[in-house]
Motif scaffolding. Structure first.
Motif, PDB file in Angstrom:
ATOM      1  N   ARG A 117       1.667   2.843  -3.039  1.00 53.43           N
ATOM      2  CA  ARG A 117       0.498   2.149  -3.580  1.00 53.43           C
ATOM      3  C   ARG A 117       0.842   0.728  -3.976  1.00 53.43           C
ATOM      4  O   ARG A 117       0.027  -0.177  -3.821  1.00 53.43           O
ATOM      5  CB  ARG A 117      -0.082   2.903  -4.772  1.00 53.43           C
ATOM      6  CG  ARG A 117      -0.892   4.086  -4.386  1.00 53.43           C
ATOM      7  CD  ARG A 117      -1.599   4.648  -5.572  1.00 53.43           C
ATOM      8  NE  ARG A 117      -2.413   5.770  -5.146  1.00 53.43           N
ATOM      9  CZ  ARG A 117      -2.942   6.637  -5.950  1.00 53.43           C
ATOM     10  NH1 ARG A 117      -2.728   6.536  -7.249  1.00 53.43           N
ATOM     11  NH2 ARG A 117      -3.665   7.616  -5.497  1.00 53.43           N
ATOM     12  N   HIS A 118       2.042   0.545  -4.497  1.00 52.17           N
ATOM     13  CA  HIS A 118       2.475  -0.797  -4.885  1.00 52.17           C
ATOM     14  C   HIS A 118       2.502  -1.709  -3.669  1.00 52.17           C
ATOM     15  O   HIS A 118       2.055  -2.860  -3.738  1.00 52.17           O
ATOM     16  CB  HIS A 118       3.859  -0.726  -5.532  1.00 52.17           C
ATOM     17  CG  HIS A 118       4.389  -2.071  -5.911  1.00 52.17           C
ATOM     18  ND1 HIS A 118       5.203  -2.805  -5.082  1.00 52.17           N
ATOM     19  CD2 HIS A 118       4.216  -2.819  -7.025  1.00 52.17           C
ATOM     20  CE1 HIS A 118       5.499  -3.946  -5.662  1.00 52.17           C
ATOM     21  NE2 HIS A 118       4.921  -3.977  -6.843  1.00 52.17           N
ATOM     22  N   LEU A 119       2.994  -1.229  -2.547  1.00 54.59           N
ATOM     23  CA  LEU A 119       3.038  -2.028  -1.324  1.00 54.59           C
ATOM     24  C   LEU A 119       1.635  -2.331  -0.809  1.00 54.59           C
ATOM     25  O   LEU A 119       1.366  -3.443  -0.339  1.00 54.59           O
ATOM     26  CB  LEU A 119       3.857  -1.325  -0.251  1.00 54.59           C
ATOM     27  CG  LEU A 119       5.352  -1.191  -0.532  1.00 54.59           C
ATOM     28  CD1 LEU A 119       6.027  -0.389   0.571  1.00 54.59           C
ATOM     29  CD2 LEU A 119       6.001  -2.553  -0.668  1.00 54.59           C
ATOM     30  N   GLN A 120       0.736  -1.361  -0.900  1.00 58.86           N
ATOM     31  CA  GLN A 120      -0.642  -1.574  -0.463  1.00 58.86           C
ATOM     32  C   GLN A 120      -1.333  -2.611  -1.350  1.00 58.86           C
ATOM     33  O   GLN A 120      -2.061  -3.477  -0.857  1.00 58.86           O
ATOM     34  CB  GLN A 120      -1.421  -0.264  -0.477  1.00 58.86           C
ATOM     35  CG  GLN A 120      -1.005   0.694   0.615  1.00 58.86           C
ATOM     36  CD  GLN A 120      -1.691   2.041   0.488  1.00 58.86           C
ATOM     37  OE1 GLN A 120      -2.063   2.460  -0.605  1.00 58.86           O
ATOM     38  NE2 GLN A 120      -1.831   2.727   1.606  1.00 58.86           N
ATOM     39  N   ALA A 121      -1.102  -2.520  -2.655  1.00 56.47           N
ATOM     40  CA  ALA A 121      -1.695  -3.480  -3.579  1.00 56.47           C
ATOM     41  C   ALA A 121      -1.135  -4.878  -3.320  1.00 56.47           C
ATOM     42  O   ALA A 121      -1.872  -5.867  -3.349  1.00 56.47           O
ATOM     43  CB  ALA A 121      -1.434  -3.061  -5.025  1.00 56.47           C
ATOM     44  N   GLU A 122       0.152  -4.966  -3.040  1.00 54.82           N
ATOM     45  CA  GLU A 122       0.781  -6.251  -2.744  1.00 54.82           C
ATOM     46  C   GLU A 122       0.212  -6.849  -1.457  1.00 54.82           C
ATOM     47  O   GLU A 122      -0.077  -8.039  -1.390  1.00 54.82           O
ATOM     48  CB  GLU A 122       2.289  -6.050  -2.617  1.00 54.82           C
ATOM     49  CG  GLU A 122       3.076  -7.326  -2.574  1.00 54.82           C
ATOM     50  CD  GLU A 122       4.561  -7.041  -2.584  1.00 54.82           C
ATOM     51  OE1 GLU A 122       5.208  -7.311  -1.559  1.00 54.82           O
ATOM     52  OE2 GLU A 122       5.056  -6.557  -3.619  1.00 54.82           O
ATOM     53  N   GLU A 176      -3.299  -8.120  -2.130  1.00 51.99           N
ATOM     54  CA  GLU A 176      -3.256  -9.373  -2.889  1.00 51.99           C
ATOM     55  C   GLU A 176      -2.894 -10.541  -1.971  1.00 51.99           C
ATOM     56  O   GLU A 176      -3.464 -11.623  -2.080  1.00 51.99           O
ATOM     57  CB  GLU A 176      -2.251  -9.267  -4.035  1.00 51.99           C
ATOM     58  CG  GLU A 176      -2.149 -10.521  -4.873  1.00 51.99           C
ATOM     59  CD  GLU A 176      -3.456 -10.924  -5.540  1.00 51.99           C
ATOM     60  OE1 GLU A 176      -3.649 -12.139  -5.759  1.00 51.99           O
ATOM     61  OE2 GLU A 176      -4.292 -10.051  -5.840  1.00 51.99           O
TER      62      GLU A 176
END
Length: 96
Positions: A2-7, A10
């Motif tokens: 999820r962190h990679l998707q959010a990054e 952005e």
């Protein structure tokens, strides 16, 4: 994950905002004849971390677009890179 998707999301938002600002600048230079004018030369003087589609779209706003993948070694190199540009993009780490 999820962190990679959010990054990634952005980064996409940032690219859209940058392109919107460049388009707005081109429009301001063209008010007198109501056609969008292109910059003659747009230089990304340092790494700007744009996604591929954003790099391609920038080419619609300038006759010549140059991307540098490394930070300039010193002020002289930075000045050389941007000396005849009428639009300049820099990364967050670039000191001017």
């Amino acid at each position: 994950m999820r962190h990679l998707q959010a990054e990634a999301a952005e980064k996409q938002r940032w690219c859209r905002a940058l392109l919107k600002a460049v388009k707005r600048l081109c429009g301001r230079f063209a008010k007198e004849d109501m056609r969008m004018k292109k910059f003659k030369k747009l230089v990304a003087a340092a790494p700007v971390n744009l996604v591929g589609w954003a790099r391609e779209e920038l080419k619609e706003y300038a006759d010549e677009v140059i991307f540098y993948s490394e930070q300039p070694k010193d002020d002289g190199e930075l000045a050389e890179r941007i000396q005849d540009a009428d639009a300049v993009l820099v990364g967050f780490a670039t000191q001017m």
